[in-house]
Scaffold this motif. Structure first.
Motif, PDB file in Angstrom:
ATOM      1  N   TRP A  23      43.677  51.747  41.884  1.00 54.97           N
ATOM      2  CA  TRP A  23      42.967  51.161  40.322  1.00 54.97           C
ATOM      3  C   TRP A  23      42.317  49.770  41.347  1.00 54.97           C
ATOM      4  N   LEU A  24      43.291  49.514  41.992  1.00 51.79           N
ATOM      5  CA  LEU A  24      42.922  47.655  42.125  1.00 51.79           C
ATOM      6  C   LEU A  24      41.174  47.537  42.987  1.00 51.79           C
ATOM      7  N   LYS A  26      38.866  50.107  42.750  1.00 47.19           N
ATOM      8  CA  LYS A  26      37.878  50.317  41.651  1.00 47.19           C
ATOM      9  C   LYS A  26      37.626  48.938  40.583  1.00 47.19           C
ATOM     10  N   ARG A  27      38.330  48.227  40.867  1.00 43.94           N
ATOM     11  CA  ARG A  27      37.602  47.072  39.945  1.00 43.94           C
ATOM     12  C   ARG A  27      37.303  45.754  41.312  1.00 43.94           C
ATOM     13  N   THR A  28      36.637  46.311  42.167  1.00 50.35           N
ATOM     14  CA  THR A  28      36.329  45.401  43.475  1.00 50.35           C
ATOM     15  C   THR A  28      35.088  45.816  43.737  1.00 50.35           C
ATOM     16  N   PRO A  29      34.163  44.030  43.898  1.00 54.02           N
ATOM     17  CA  PRO A  29      32.332  45.082  44.366  1.00 54.02           C
ATOM     18  C   PRO A  29      32.548  45.445  45.009  1.00 54.02           C
ATOM     19  N   ALA A  31      34.359  48.599  45.993  1.00 52.35           N
ATOM     20  CA  ALA A  31      33.665  49.644  44.884  1.00 52.35           C
ATOM     21  C   ALA A  31      32.094  50.012  44.654  1.00 52.35           C
ATOM     22  N   GLN A  32      31.229  48.955  44.741  1.00 49.13           N
ATOM     23  CA  GLN A  32      30.164  49.501  43.903  1.00 49.13           C
ATOM     24  C   GLN A  32      29.154  49.551  44.375  1.00 49.13           C
TER      25      GLN A  32
END
Length: 111
Positions: A23-24, A26-29, A31-32
């Protein structure tokens, strides 16, 4: 406390931390794609058949911006045409009503 219970407790703690770590992440740069945001976007999609569609995507930024018309099938993606970005992007056609909306409409006509 018995070492078996302690080992079991640690095992359960690690299992509980796996979803939290995902979950953490997915919310970090990371993952993008670190900086890839805004470099590519879908402009339009035209379904041709259940397995084939034409997709127009915008790639690049600034003066390097281009639109690519892609033919997409389950086996491959082919670039069909490359063009400069158009000033007026096509507007999305009104979508078909969802199943729930169609069911409500049918019930309304029947009553």
């Amino acid at each position: 406390m018995n070492t078996t219970w302690l080992s079991l407790l640690w095992f359960l703690a690690v299992l509980a931390l796996i979803p939290v770590a995902l979950w953490l992440l997915k919310r970090t740069p990371l993952a993008q794609g670190a900086g890839a945001a805004g470099v590519m976007r879908t402009v339009a999609v035209l379904p041709l058949s259940p397995n084939q569609r034409l997709v127009t995507v915008e790639v690049g930024s600034g003066d390097e911006r281009r639109w690519l018309v892609l033919g997409v099938t389950p086996q491959q993606i082919s670039t069909l045409h490359t063009m400069a970005p158009q000033a007026d992007a096509p507007t999305a056609a009104p979508s078909a009503p969802s199943f729930a909306q169609a069911l409500r409409q049918m019930r309304g006509q029947r009553d």
